[in-house]
Design a protein around this motif. Structure first.
Motif, PDB file in Angstrom:
ATOM      1  N   GLN A 205     -40.553 -23.359 -36.243  1.00 40.50           N
ATOM      2  CA  GLN A 205     -40.285 -24.855 -36.134  1.00 40.50           C
ATOM      3  C   GLN A 205     -39.303 -25.010 -35.098  1.00 40.50           C
ATOM      4  OE1 GLN A 205     -42.219 -26.905 -36.829  1.00 40.50           O
ATOM      5  NE2 GLN A 205     -41.242 -28.875 -36.530  1.00 40.50           N
ATOM      6  N   ILE A 206     -38.085 -24.213 -35.227  1.00 39.48           N
ATOM      7  CA  ILE A 206     -37.156 -24.649 -34.234  1.00 39.48           C
ATOM      8  C   ILE A 206     -37.361 -24.146 -32.942  1.00 39.48           C
ATOM      9  CG2 ILE A 206     -35.648 -22.532 -34.500  1.00 39.48           C
ATOM     10  CD1 ILE A 206     -34.265 -25.916 -34.814  1.00 39.48           C
ATOM     11  N   PHE A 207     -38.169 -23.154 -32.817  1.00 46.26           N
ATOM     12  CA  PHE A 207     -38.391 -22.640 -31.356  1.00 46.26           C
ATOM     13  C   PHE A 207     -39.570 -23.180 -30.669  1.00 46.26           C
ATOM     14  CE2 PHE A 207     -35.736 -19.124 -32.791  1.00 46.26           C
ATOM     15  CZ  PHE A 207     -34.784 -19.109 -31.902  1.00 46.26           C
ATOM     16  N   VAL A 208     -40.663 -23.561 -31.353  1.00 44.54           N
ATOM     17  CA  VAL A 208     -42.000 -23.975 -30.696  1.00 44.54           C
ATOM     18  C   VAL A 208     -42.447 -25.283 -31.583  1.00 44.54           C
ATOM     19  CG1 VAL A 208     -42.518 -21.565 -29.840  1.00 44.54           C
ATOM     20  CG2 VAL A 208     -43.447 -22.294 -32.333  1.00 44.54           C
ATOM     21  N   GLY A 209     -41.546 -25.751 -32.331  1.00 45.31           N
ATOM     22  CA  GLY A 209     -42.084 -26.589 -33.150  1.00 45.31           C
ATOM     23  C   GLY A 209     -42.639 -27.798 -32.243  1.00 45.31           C
ATOM     24  N   ASN A 210     -41.984 -28.207 -31.067  1.00 41.50           N
ATOM     25  CA  ASN A 210     -42.214 -29.411 -30.358  1.00 41.50           C
ATOM     26  C   ASN A 210     -43.606 -29.224 -29.534  1.00 41.50           C
ATOM     27  OD1 ASN A 210     -41.365 -31.786 -29.477  1.00 41.50           O
ATOM     28  ND2 ASN A 210     -40.044 -31.326 -28.008  1.00 41.50           N
TER      29      ASN A 210
ATOM     30  N   LEU B 151     -46.260 -27.671 -31.132  1.00 44.48           N
ATOM     31  CA  LEU B 151     -47.259 -27.576 -31.833  1.00 44.48           C
ATOM     32  C   LEU B 151     -48.235 -28.879 -32.209  1.00 44.48           C
ATOM     33  CD1 LEU B 151     -45.687 -25.137 -34.734  1.00 44.48           C
ATOM     34  CD2 LEU B 151     -47.198 -24.706 -32.941  1.00 44.48           C
ATOM     35  N   PRO B 152     -49.326 -28.974 -32.516  1.00 44.21           N
ATOM     36  CA  PRO B 152     -49.823 -30.127 -32.990  1.00 44.21           C
ATOM     37  C   PRO B 152     -49.081 -30.730 -33.929  1.00 44.21           C
ATOM     38  CG  PRO B 152     -51.265 -28.100 -33.418  1.00 44.21           C
ATOM     39  CD  PRO B 152     -50.218 -27.726 -32.797  1.00 44.21           C
ATOM     40  N   ARG B 153     -49.172 -32.178 -34.056  1.00 49.96           N
ATOM     41  CA  ARG B 153     -48.446 -33.000 -35.049  1.00 49.96           C
ATOM     42  C   ARG B 153     -46.949 -32.815 -34.971  1.00 49.96           C
ATOM     43  NH1 ARG B 153     -51.085 -35.522 -39.275  1.00 49.96           N
ATOM     44  NH2 ARG B 153     -49.119 -35.343 -40.433  1.00 49.96           N
ATOM     45  N   ARG B 154     -46.516 -31.897 -33.737  1.00 56.46           N
ATOM     46  CA  ARG B 154     -45.183 -31.561 -33.573  1.00 56.46           C
ATOM     47  C   ARG B 154     -44.797 -30.671 -34.658  1.00 56.46           C
ATOM     48  NH1 ARG B 154     -41.297 -36.416 -31.921  1.00 56.46           N
ATOM     49  NH2 ARG B 154     -40.257 -34.761 -31.162  1.00 56.46           N
ATOM     50  N   GLY B 155     -45.757 -29.942 -35.386  1.00 52.77           N
ATOM     51  CA  GLY B 155     -45.473 -28.948 -36.249  1.00 52.77           C
ATOM     52  C   GLY B 155     -44.838 -29.162 -37.719  1.00 52.77           C
ATOM     53  N   ASP B 156     -45.050 -30.403 -37.897  1.00 53.63           N
ATOM     54  CA  ASP B 156     -44.648 -30.500 -39.626  1.00 53.63           C
ATOM     55  C   ASP B 156     -45.216 -29.891 -40.516  1.00 53.63           C
ATOM     56  OD1 ASP B 156     -47.209 -31.853 -39.437  1.00 53.63           O
ATOM     57  OD2 ASP B 156     -46.478 -33.802 -39.831  1.00 53.63           O
ATOM     58  N   TRP B 157     -46.622 -29.281 -40.209  1.00 55.74           N
ATOM     59  CA  TRP B 157     -47.126 -28.519 -41.232  1.00 55.74           C
ATOM     60  C   TRP B 157     -46.547 -27.373 -41.562  1.00 55.74           C
ATOM     61  CZ3 TRP B 157     -49.371 -24.340 -38.666  1.00 55.74           C
ATOM     62  CH2 TRP B 157     -49.703 -24.587 -37.433  1.00 55.74           C
TER      63      TRP B 157
ATOM     64  N   TYR C 118     -38.564 -35.710 -34.762  1.00 55.76           N
ATOM     65  CA  TYR C 118     -39.420 -35.309 -35.893  1.00 55.76           C
ATOM     66  C   TYR C 118     -39.658 -33.981 -36.206  1.00 55.76           C
ATOM     67  CZ  TYR C 118     -43.663 -35.957 -38.567  1.00 55.76           C
ATOM     68  OH  TYR C 118     -44.701 -35.506 -39.453  1.00 55.76           O
ATOM     69  N   ASN C 119     -39.716 -33.030 -34.987  1.00 57.37           N
ATOM     70  CA  ASN C 119     -39.927 -31.718 -35.104  1.00 57.37           C
ATOM     71  C   ASN C 119     -38.538 -30.905 -35.689  1.00 57.37           C
ATOM     72  OD1 ASN C 119     -38.938 -32.686 -32.661  1.00 57.37           O
ATOM     73  ND2 ASN C 119     -39.162 -30.496 -31.983  1.00 57.37           N
ATOM     74  N   ARG C 120     -37.247 -31.585 -35.041  1.00 59.02           N
ATOM     75  CA  ARG C 120     -36.084 -30.988 -35.592  1.00 59.02           C
ATOM     76  C   ARG C 120     -35.838 -31.241 -36.854  1.00 59.02           C
ATOM     77  NH1 ARG C 120     -30.952 -32.545 -32.314  1.00 59.02           N
ATOM     78  NH2 ARG C 120     -32.090 -32.307 -30.589  1.00 59.02           N
ATOM     79  N   PHE C 121     -36.188 -32.489 -37.258  1.00 65.18           N
ATOM     80  CA  PHE C 121     -35.943 -32.659 -38.940  1.00 65.18           C
ATOM     81  C   PHE C 121     -36.756 -31.791 -39.723  1.00 65.18           C
ATOM     82  CE2 PHE C 121     -37.445 -35.066 -42.917  1.00 65.18           C
ATOM     83  CZ  PHE C 121     -36.047 -35.498 -43.202  1.00 65.18           C
ATOM     84  N   PHE C 122     -37.750 -31.321 -39.526  1.00 66.55           N
ATOM     85  CA  PHE C 122     -38.644 -30.671 -40.302  1.00 66.55           C
ATOM     86  C   PHE C 122     -38.156 -29.041 -40.188  1.00 66.55           C
ATOM     87  CE2 PHE C 122     -41.813 -33.811 -40.619  1.00 66.55           C
ATOM     88  CZ  PHE C 122     -42.030 -33.799 -42.128  1.00 66.55           C
TER      89      PHE C 122
END
Lengths: 714, 130
Positions: free
Chosen positions: A30-35, A37-43, A141-145
């Motif tokens: 998540q920290i590297f490619v989360g941004n 990913l679809p839905r910005r990676g929350d899943w 959002y992505n960084r939060f997750f």
């Protein structure tokens, strides 16, 4: 050693490894490619923590079904906690010639760990799900997750560590995550200050804890918990039942870590400010999991603390004072999250007081039930804040009961649980705590002088303070419910409030259900008084066998001596607290404003949090900052400026030297060349008269001379 | 310097007078007489060139030097062989022609110098001097 590989074997250790690693993998992705990913990676982190949850539940069910209070899985053999022995999981982190310098990462799994793993993974998973709705549309959002994932990893590592050193590492990691998540809205100055405050305040406790930890290491030569307990037990037995002298100092110093992390009285100031973070973070970190890490550490160190009743007395007093102190503040606050924050501080005081009074099971039981209902309350408050368009003041709410029915019912049930209404989970844990404070002998059986340990005014103080704090808890929690959900809407935000999406209400329902049925002795066999709670089958107090010099865990739980006194006390305090809340805020028999005016100075002290923050600011922070500034100024003036001036002066002197050399040596050389040229030119010019006849004369003379030489000499 | 040169030439001439070799073409005058004559001519020419402050006189000195050379050629030729006499006579003739051409050009230069500077002293035209 109490190995039981027959029932808990390599498979389970593999499961523990995956419980630990899944959130780390989720975080890394998540920290590297989360941004991207679809839905910005929350899943990704949600799925990872979901996997951990399934594994943790499976381990939990196995551990509970065994009904073995003495279950203990230590993946590295503590006696040979060295290089060769690697059954299960043991990673040599640092090795040295002396065995004292060998630090091995290993898992320690017992019933406490089993319960704690479920608490951490379940609350974390539900908070992940809740955050999908709550944080929707946030720009980071992505960084939060990613940070949530890192937190889950750190907390699971803290719970599983078999070693004080690694517990400290994960302890600091959760502190870091807390810092990152409190300061998540770092554009807000209050949030930026709050995260700094949290981090620095916890450091005060952690530094003292580190000293205590090193003191233990100095005397035992190991960081391994099991080995520390064994050595202290042996030394105590050899000493005729009295623990070595250093145990008291080290024990109190180690407790300073929990004072900071679990927000006990002098260092509690960071937790209310930590509410600057997003509400799911408050639920996960500052209510259910991270702040109970301190309680967990005391529980983990319980076999150590039971040898030093004086340290236990300190712990109990800190807990009791914190419980009542924070409860009085909680009564007066208007911010919904601040009320819950002080409630958390107060409840942590309950747990610490119970542990200090020698009841591992009561304290830890409350830790678990508190995690359910407090997480539910915080997520509920998040849902309310979400519905209120991020307004947190309870004076603007009111009447939300019809607009947010799911949130209302979940929060109401959790409030009943925390207030100690019979049949709810909180009732049983609070009842156990009151029972523990009334009889503080229980934890010290076998240690010298334990009969006297529970006597005296100081030991009876928790049994006075805790019930009063419980009464206040019931009062301020129902005050919160009435102000928020009952009456008329007091602002247009409250009128326009709406129910949250299912991702936010589902975690509420799950946690609310657990808050009600989490202790649930009455479902199966109508055991309404909690004689036979499942929890008491798995977490029990260890005892000291002075003759053998070992710590004994009862293999079979003794019959629970249940007296009516604690039940009656808890019924009275819960009932009167709720009645007071009703008469103030529902039936309007008394006016809160008049009461506040009547006890004006007391109210002001409570409302201003006893001025602890101001005191710390004036006595600690300002002088430190002032001194630091003076030092900085002096350093700046004498060292930095001196350095700069020195460099300047040296440069000038070098330039002077260089200039002298340029003027005298280089120019001198060039001038000398020119001068020589001039001399030679002047000499040559003598012969260049410009008169043809001179040249011709020389030519003829030369030819004549040449001929003469040729003729006469050759 | 001219004095020294003269003394040296006289010594050379005295030495030459003792050396008497017959001419190939039967001339009654011995070779060294010609040579002495040539030296005298050369030294007179050189002395004029070096001492006079007039371009015309310097040109006359140069003519004397050329004639000294020409006399030398012919004298050697006549004491060598008839063929050599023919060759040297031709060379002598060339020298006369050369001297005439040179005198023409030199006189033209002198005339121009006189026209430009109103002088015939060799040190006076010094425009190229710094």
């Amino acid at each position: 050693m109490r190995f039981d590989w027959g029932t808990f074997g390599d498979t389970e250790v593999q499961m523990m490894i995956w419980i630990l690693l899944l959130p780390l993998i989720g975080f890394t992705i998540q920290i590297f490619v989360g941004n991207k990913l679809p839905r910005r990676g929350d899943w990704v982190p949600t799925a990872a923590i979901g996997g951990s949850l399934v594994l943790a539940l499976s381990l939990f069910v196995r551990a509970i079904k065994m009904h073995k209070p003495d279950l203990l899985v230590h993946t590295a053999h503590p006696e040979g906690a060295s290089v060769a022995d690697t059954n299960g999981l043991a990673i040599n982190w640092l090795t040295s010639a002396s065995p004292d310098g060998n630090f091995v990462f290993a898992f320690l799994f017992d019933n406490i760990t089993a319960v704690m793993l479920v608490v951490v993974t379940l609350v974390s998973f539900l908070v992940h799900v809740f955050s999908i709705g709550y944080m929707h549309g946030d720009k980071r959002y992505n960084r939060f997750f990613a940070h949530l994932g890192l937190f889950s990893f750190s907390m699971i590592g803290l719970v599983l560590s078999a070693n004080f050193l690694f517990l400290l590492i994960f302890w600091e990691l959760v502190g870091l995550c807390s810092y990152l998540l409190i300061g998540y809205y770092f554009e807000k100055e209050s949030a930026a200050n709050a995260c700094k405050k949290a981090f620095l305040t916890c450091r005060v406790g952690d530094t003292l804890m580190l000293i205590g930890m090193l003191l233990i290491w100095k005397h035992t030569g190991t960081f391994d918990f099991v080995e520390i307990f064994d050595q202290v037990a042996k030394a105590t037995a050899a000493n005729g039942g009295a623990p070595p002298d250093w145990c008291l100092t080290a024990g109190i110093l180690v407790f300073c870590g929990p004072i900071g992390k679990s927000a006990q009285f002098p260092l509690h100031i960071w937790l209310p400010d930590a509410m600057e973070g997003p509400t799911p973070v408050s639920a996960l970190i500052h209510a259910a999991t991270m702040v109970v890490a301190g309680v967990f550490l005391v529980a983990r160190m319980f076999p150590y603390y039971m040898f030093v009743p004086d340290a236990m007395l300190v712990i109990a007093l800190f807990g009791a004072v914190t419980a009542i102190f924070a409860a009085t503040i909680g009564i007066t606050q208007w911010d919904i999250k601040k009320v819950l924050a002080y409630s958390t501080v107060s409840q942590l005081g309950f747990m610490v007081a119970a542990l200090g009074c020698g009841s591992l099971s009561a304290g830890f039981f409350h830790l678990m039930t508190h995690a359910w209902f407090k997480a539910c309350l915080f997520l509920g408050s998040g849902s309310v804040i979400h519905g209120m368009h991020h307004h947190q003041d309870m004076r603007q709410m009111g009447g939300l009961r019809h607009k947010m029915p799911v949130t209302y019912w979940c929060m109401l049930l959790s409030t009943c649980a925390i207030a100690g209404v019979p049949l709810f989970s909180g009732f049983y844990s609070k009842d156990a705590i009151i029972a523990a404070t009334l009889d503080p002998h229980a934890g010290f059986q076998g240690v010298a002088g334990w009969e006297q340990a529970g006597e005296g005014f100081l030991w009876s103080l928790p049994s006075l303070l805790i019930p009063i704090a419980a009464l206040m808890t019931a009062f301020y929690m129902f005050r919160l419910i009435f102000l928020t959900f009952h009456g008329e809407p007091k602002s247009e935000h409250a009128e326009q409030a709406h129910e949250s999406p299912w991702t936010m209400t589902l975690p509420l329902v799950v946690l609310g259900t657990l808050g009600v049925f989490g202790a649930a002795p009455w479902i199966l066999d109508f055991d309404f008084m909690g004689h036979d709670i499942w929890f008491n089958h798995v977490v029990t107090n260890p005892t000291f066998d002075a003759a053998a010099g070992v710590i004994a865990y009862p293999a079979v739980v003794p019959e629970h001596h249940h007296s009516w006194l604690p039940v009656i006390i808890s019924l009275i305090v819960a009932g009167s607290g709720i009645l007071l809340a009703f008469s103030f805020y529902k039936w309007k028999r008394f006016s809160p404003e008049k009461a506040a005016k009547k006890w004006g100075s007391l109210y002001r002290w409570c409302f201003n949090k006893y001025y602890v923050d101001e005191f710390v600011l004036k006595v600690v922070v300002r002088p430190l900052v002032f001194t630091w500034n003076v030092w900085c100024a002096a350093f700046d003036k004498f060292v930095i400026d001196g350095l700069v001036n020195g460099v300047g002066r040296t440069g000038k002197q070098l330039a002077d030297g260089s200039g002298w050399a340029d003027k005298n040596i280089v120019d001198g050389f060039v001038n000398a060349m020119a001068f020589m040229t001039q001399i030679f030119g002047a000499i040559a010019r003598i012969f260049q008269t410009g008169f043809l006849q001179h040249y011709l004369t020389v030519l003829a003379g030369g030819a004549a001379a040449g001929t003469a030489i040729f003729y006469f000499f050759l | 310097m001219i004095g020294c040169s003269t003394v040296a030439l006289l010594e050379v001439a005295a030495a030459a007078l003792h050396n008497t070799a017959p001419s190939e073409v039967g001339s009654p005058i011995p070779l060294h007489w010609y040579l002495v004559m040539s030296i005298v001519l050369f030294v007179f020419g050189l002395a004029i060139v070096l001492s006079r402050r007039n371009l015309i006189y310097i040109l006359i000195g140069i003519e004397l030097i050329l004639n000294a050379g020409s006399l030398n050629f012919v004298a050697f030729g006549s004491y060598r062989s008839r063929e050599a006499l023919v060759d040297t006579t031709i060379v002598g003739t060339f020298i006369i022609v050369l001297a005439a051409a040179e005198a023409t050009i030199a006189l033209a230069i002198v005339l121009n110098v006189f026209g430009l500077f109103n002088t015939v002293r060799p040190e006076d035209p010094n425009l190229l001097r710094e």
